[in-house]
Design a protein around this motif. Structure first.
Motif, PDB file in Angstrom:
ATOM      1  N   ALA A  48      28.386  36.020  61.469  1.00 58.25           N
ATOM      2  CA  ALA A  48      27.988  34.734  60.881  1.00 58.25           C
ATOM      3  C   ALA A  48      29.195  33.858  60.564  1.00 58.25           C
ATOM      4  O   ALA A  48      30.261  34.340  60.185  1.00 58.25           O
ATOM      5  N   ALA A  49      29.013  32.545  60.703  1.00 53.38           N
ATOM      6  CA  ALA A  49      30.043  31.581  60.299  1.00 53.38           C
ATOM      7  C   ALA A  49      30.256  31.676  58.793  1.00 53.38           C
ATOM      8  O   ALA A  49      29.347  32.066  58.043  1.00 53.38           O
ATOM      9  N   TRP A  50      31.449  31.311  58.346  1.00 50.32           N
ATOM     10  CA  TRP A  50      31.802  31.519  56.940  1.00 50.32           C
ATOM     11  C   TRP A  50      30.777  30.916  55.979  1.00 50.32           C
ATOM     12  O   TRP A  50      30.409  31.560  54.999  1.00 50.32           O
ATOM     13  N   LEU A  51      30.332  29.719  56.234  1.00 46.88           N
ATOM     14  CA  LEU A  51      29.471  29.043  55.269  1.00 46.88           C
ATOM     15  C   LEU A  51      28.013  29.469  55.370  1.00 46.88           C
ATOM     16  O   LEU A  51      27.162  28.974  54.617  1.00 46.88           O
ATOM     17  N   ASP A  52      27.721  30.392  56.279  1.00 44.93           N
ATOM     18  CA  ASP A  52      26.396  31.016  56.344  1.00 44.93           C
ATOM     19  C   ASP A  52      26.482  32.520  56.105  1.00 44.93           C
ATOM     20  O   ASP A  52      25.476  33.220  56.207  1.00 44.93           O
ATOM     21  N   ASN A  53      27.652  32.998  55.789  1.00 46.34           N
ATOM     22  CA  ASN A  53      27.932  34.423  55.719  1.00 46.34           C
ATOM     23  C   ASN A  53      27.884  34.865  54.255  1.00 46.34           C
ATOM     24  O   ASN A  53      28.762  34.538  53.463  1.00 46.34           O
ATOM     25  N   VAL A  54      26.848  35.610  53.886  1.00 45.18           N
ATOM     26  CA  VAL A  54      26.636  35.933  52.478  1.00 45.18           C
ATOM     27  C   VAL A  54      27.803  36.706  51.862  1.00 45.18           C
ATOM     28  O   VAL A  54      28.300  36.322  50.790  1.00 45.18           O
ATOM     29  N   PRO A  55      28.311  37.794  52.471  1.00 41.81           N
ATOM     30  CA  PRO A  55      29.461  38.470  51.842  1.00 41.81           C
ATOM     31  C   PRO A  55      30.682  37.562  51.720  1.00 41.81           C
ATOM     32  O   PRO A  55      31.399  37.621  50.714  1.00 41.81           O
ATOM     33  N   VAL A  56      30.929  36.723  52.724  1.00 41.64           N
ATOM     34  CA  VAL A  56      32.076  35.817  52.660  1.00 41.64           C
ATOM     35  C   VAL A  56      31.873  34.792  51.558  1.00 41.64           C
ATOM     36  O   VAL A  56      32.805  34.481  50.796  1.00 41.64           O
ATOM     37  N   LEU A  57      30.674  34.253  51.424  1.00 46.25           N
ATOM     38  CA  LEU A  57      30.398  33.294  50.351  1.00 46.25           C
ATOM     39  C   LEU A  57      30.542  33.959  48.979  1.00 46.25           C
ATOM     40  O   LEU A  57      31.041  33.333  48.025  1.00 46.25           O
ATOM     41  N   MET A  58      30.111  35.212  48.850  1.00 50.78           N
ATOM     42  CA  MET A  58      30.327  35.938  47.603  1.00 50.78           C
ATOM     43  C   MET A  58      31.816  36.039  47.290  1.00 50.78           C
ATOM     44  O   MET A  58      32.249  35.854  46.139  1.00 50.78           O
ATOM     45  N   ALA A  59      32.602  36.333  48.326  1.00 51.61           N
ATOM     46  CA  ALA A  59      34.047  36.486  48.139  1.00 51.61           C
ATOM     47  C   ALA A  59      34.718  35.160  47.810  1.00 51.61           C
ATOM     48  O   ALA A  59      35.575  35.084  46.921  1.00 51.61           O
ATOM     49  N   LEU A  60      34.342  34.111  48.525  1.00 51.67           N
ATOM     50  CA  LEU A  60      34.953  32.804  48.288  1.00 51.67           C
ATOM     51  C   LEU A  60      34.623  32.296  46.887  1.00 51.67           C
ATOM     52  O   LEU A  60      35.474  31.712  46.200  1.00 51.67           O
ATOM     53  N   THR A  61      33.386  32.530  46.464  1.00 56.43           N
ATOM     54  CA  THR A  61      32.990  32.141  45.111  1.00 56.43           C
ATOM     55  C   THR A  61      33.823  32.888  44.078  1.00 56.43           C
ATOM     56  O   THR A  61      34.294  32.314  43.090  1.00 56.43           O
ATOM     57  N   GLY A  62      34.017  34.190  44.304  1.00 58.55           N
ATOM     58  CA  GLY A  62      34.835  34.979  43.390  1.00 58.55           C
ATOM     59  C   GLY A  62      36.278  34.516  43.360  1.00 58.55           C
ATOM     60  O   GLY A  62      36.907  34.442  42.288  1.00 58.55           O
ATOM     61  N   LEU A  63      36.843  34.209  44.525  1.00 56.64           N
ATOM     62  CA  LEU A  63      38.213  33.695  44.593  1.00 56.64           C
ATOM     63  C   LEU A  63      38.330  32.384  43.825  1.00 56.64           C
ATOM     64  O   LEU A  63      39.289  32.160  43.062  1.00 56.64           O
ATOM     65  N   TRP A  64      37.371  31.501  43.995  1.00 53.57           N
ATOM     66  CA  TRP A  64      37.348  30.215  43.292  1.00 53.57           C
ATOM     67  C   TRP A  64      37.371  30.434  41.778  1.00 53.57           C
ATOM     68  O   TRP A  64      38.154  29.817  41.054  1.00 53.57           O
ATOM     69  N   ASN A  65      36.530  31.345  41.308  1.00 49.47           N
ATOM     70  CA  ASN A  65      36.480  31.601  39.876  1.00 49.47           C
ATOM     71  C   ASN A  65      37.774  32.218  39.354  1.00 49.47           C
ATOM     72  O   ASN A  65      38.301  31.811  38.316  1.00 49.47           O
ATOM     73  N   THR A  66      38.282  33.208  40.074  1.00 48.50           N
ATOM     74  CA  THR A  66      39.441  33.956  39.590  1.00 48.50           C
ATOM     75  C   THR A  66      40.732  33.144  39.687  1.00 48.50           C
ATOM     76  O   THR A  66      41.509  33.084  38.729  1.00 48.50           O
ATOM     77  N   ASN A  67      40.951  32.525  40.829  1.00 46.58           N
ATOM     78  CA  ASN A  67      42.261  31.920  41.088  1.00 46.58           C
ATOM     79  C   ASN A  67      42.338  30.421  40.852  1.00 46.58           C
ATOM     80  O   ASN A  67      43.433  29.891  40.652  1.00 46.58           O
ATOM     81  N   LEU A  68      41.202  29.734  40.874  1.00 49.18           N
ATOM     82  CA  LEU A  68      41.225  28.285  40.666  1.00 49.18           C
ATOM     83  C   LEU A  68      40.692  27.885  39.300  1.00 49.18           C
ATOM     84  O   LEU A  68      41.167  26.920  38.699  1.00 49.18           O
ATOM     85  N   LEU A  69      39.706  28.644  38.797  1.00 50.00           N
ATOM     86  CA  LEU A  69      39.152  28.318  37.489  1.00 50.00           C
ATOM     87  C   LEU A  69      39.674  29.238  36.391  1.00 50.00           C
ATOM     88  O   LEU A  69      39.366  29.031  35.211  1.00 50.00           O
ATOM     89  N   GLY A  70      40.423  30.267  36.774  1.00 47.45           N
ATOM     90  CA  GLY A  70      41.033  31.145  35.779  1.00 47.45           C
ATOM     91  C   GLY A  70      40.077  32.041  35.036  1.00 47.45           C
ATOM     92  O   GLY A  70      40.325  32.424  33.886  1.00 47.45           O
ATOM     93  N   ILE A  71      38.970  32.424  35.661  1.00 50.65           N
ATOM     94  CA  ILE A  71      37.984  33.307  35.028  1.00 50.65           C
ATOM     95  C   ILE A  71      38.320  34.747  35.411  1.00 50.65           C
ATOM     96  O   ILE A  71      38.334  35.097  36.591  1.00 50.65           O
TER      97      ILE A  71
END
Length: 558
Positions: A302-325
């Motif tokens: 699946a393409a990244w923006l339709d890929n559920v595990p990748v979207l889970m990972a990208l969301t986690g990266l966003w929270n951890t590294n960009l939002l500092g959660i």
């Protein structure tokens, strides 16, 4: 440049409240959820937009995520520090599946072990496995630790509705505690004549597991005698080391194998899952594997923006590294998933709790957040106060099946049980909504004292299964596995080793020798050991020495 763009974008979103994002885009759910097979992934309550996703997808490309996925499924040695492939996905692949065989004969080897499992399962289910006295086995005890315990314990509990009806009902038990209390409590309730032990250990050298195994063997021998048939009739082994199983005394017919390229926390798909198969039968166990394979194929293609595990990972990266959660709570709203938080704690933190890159350089950014959680209704009465009104930002994964009691089953299930599942669903949706929107979730805003206010803006995702079936659970767990791998690629770390746990175990063995030492002995060999222990003691810190002295004081005279 891509990272700079992400940071600038994060700055623009940092002041936006989730309530405002939903007000600006009432159709937000439609663009920020994905459904694949039995799993719906809703990340519309995350503090991001479709623009965020586009930037994160660019970052995934810059980290060569596609290349790493190809290497994973090609059987390349993606575990660099141990010079191994990581082919746990091959445990659930099929010869006629959609993923090419990375090594000739690999899928056949996996199939052979599944067939050996099936023979054991069928024999036990038919009541044909007898103890040394000729009595039927009624209780099976799995002795393991880490993935050899958490995996089969979690999955067998989650799929208890699929427990097979057999000629001889089997009671499953799990032992992992190294202090012996768990096993001691269990042995008081069991009869040696009817008990079978599964010793599950990848290396078959894990001290925790072997101490429990040796205690179980002594218990059987004390009751049934020292005939070698006692071990032959009452022990199974599951390991990557056939030699070590043989040395311990496991009969050749009672050994199940998996491979060095299977990490313990990824091993429930292998013969380590024997307790699961004993509970739900091999047919349902193969459905569990099929669910994992389904998610493997989706992740691989699946393409990244339709890929559920990748979207889970990208969301986690966003929270951890960009939002500092730095914390994530796993909140299943189904008591059958009681052990899912513990399972994911190991999967995520043992895999990605790293501070060194694949190239051996220290990282200068956060990696795995702290993973913790509890079954939702219990969590509501334990730590939701902190989630709603505390000072910490925590991102949450709500996990729940949409259905439990089918319409066709309602004649056999009381309306009360059906209503209880609906109550769980209502609480799951209400809590995630209130965490996101805060007081804006109320139909009518009213002025409340500060101690009653809900600030909201706590991000969460919801992973909703159509039902908690073997196939659905397999897909869910494989999605989390691939999320972990994707984040490791993005963080440039190795998720398949766990050197952080090794040194402590080595020091524990040295410390054990100090607890065992007998300084007042007249025996010359023991005096030499005491001298060696004294030198080791001198190398200890003051706290450890003080605690050792207290232990010796309490043990004096025993």
């Amino acid at each position: 440049m891509i990272w700079d763009n992400l940071q600038q974008h994060a700055d623009t979103l940092r002041g936006r409240h989730l309530a405002d994002l939903f007000a600006d885009d009432p159709l937000r759910f439609h663009s920020l959820h994905r459904q694949v097979g039995p799993l719906l992934f809703d990340f519309s309550k995350q503090r991001l937009t479709t623009e965020t996703l586009a930037l994160l997808a660019e970052f995934a490309d810059a980290r060569d995520l596609r290349g790493w996925i190809d290497r994973l499924f090609a059987g390349e040695k993606v575990n660099g520090t141990e010079n191994r492939a990581a082919m746990h996905w091959a445990l659930r692949a099929r010869a006629e599946g959609h993923i090419p065989e990375p090594v000739a004969g690999l899928f056949g080897e996996v199939a052979d072990q599944l067939q050996r499992m099936e023979r054991i399962v069928n024999k036990l289910h038919a009541g044909q496995w007898r103890g040394v006295t000729g009595e039927v086995i009624t209780d099976v005890v799995n002795i393991g630790v880490g993935g050899s315990d958490l995996g089969p314990l979690m999955v067998s509990r989650a799929l208890e509705d699929y427990q097979v009806s057999t000629a001889q009902p089997l009671n499953l038990h799990f032992v992992s505690s190294m202090d012996g209390s768990q096993l001691s409590h269990l042995l008081r309730m069991l009869r040696p004549q009817n008990t079978l032990f599964i010793i599950s250990s990848k290396s078959f050298t894990t001290v925790d597991t072997l101490y429990n195994a040796n205690t179980a063997r002594s218990w059987l021998r004390d009751a049934l005698g020292r005939d070698p048939a006692v071990v032959d009739c009452h022990f199974l082994g599951v390991s990557a080391s056939d030699t070590k199983m043989a040395e311990w005394g496991i009969h050749e017919d009672n050994r199940l194998r998996f491979w060095e390229w299977v990490g313990g926390r990824f091993s429930v798909w292998s013969a380590i899952g024997l307790p699961v198969a004993l509970s739900i039968g091999m047919g349902a166990f193969r459905d569990f594997l099929a669910g994992g394979h389904f998610m493997d194929t989706h992740f691989r293609n699946a393409a990244w923006l339709d890929n559920v595990p990748v979207l889970m990972a990208l969301t986690g990266l966003w929270n951890t590294n960009l939002l500092g959660i730095s914390a994530q709570a796993i909140l299943p709203y189904d008591a059958r998933l009681k052990y899912l938080p513990s399972y994911l704690e190991q999967l995520e933190m043992e895999s990605n709790g790293k501070s060194v890159t694949r190239d051996g350089e220290p990282v200068d950014y956060s990696t795995s957040p702290v993973i913790w959680g509890e079954v939702g209704p219990n969590a509501q009465h334990a730590f939701y106060q902190l989630l709603h009104q505390g000072t910490q930002v925590v991102t949450c994964d709500f996990v729940v099946p949409a259905m439990r009691y089918h319409e066709t089953d309602r004649a056999q299930v009381t309306g009360t049980l059906s209503g209880q599942h609906e109550l769980a669903l209502a609480n799951c949706l209400a809590q995630s909504r209130l965490l996101a929107l805060g007081e804006a979730a109320l139909p009518q805003r009213e002025q409340m004292p500060f101690y009653k206010r809900y600030k909201g803006n706590q991000p969460s995702s919801t992973l909703m299964l159509d039902e908690l079936t073997p196939f659905g659970l397999g897909a869910l767990l494989a999605a989390y596995e691939h999320k972990v791998f994707t984040q490791a690629v993005l963080w440039q770390i190795n998720p398949f080793d766990q050197w952080g746990v090794e040194l402590g175990k080595k020091i524990a063995l040295e410390t054990l020798s100090l607890i065992h030492s007998r300084e007042d002995s007249d025996d010359i060999s023991e005096q030499m050991l005491a001298t060696r222990s004294a030198a080791l003691r001198d190398s200890m810190d003051g706290s450890t020495v003080g605690l050792l002295d207290f232990i010796k004081q309490q043990r004096r005279g025993f």
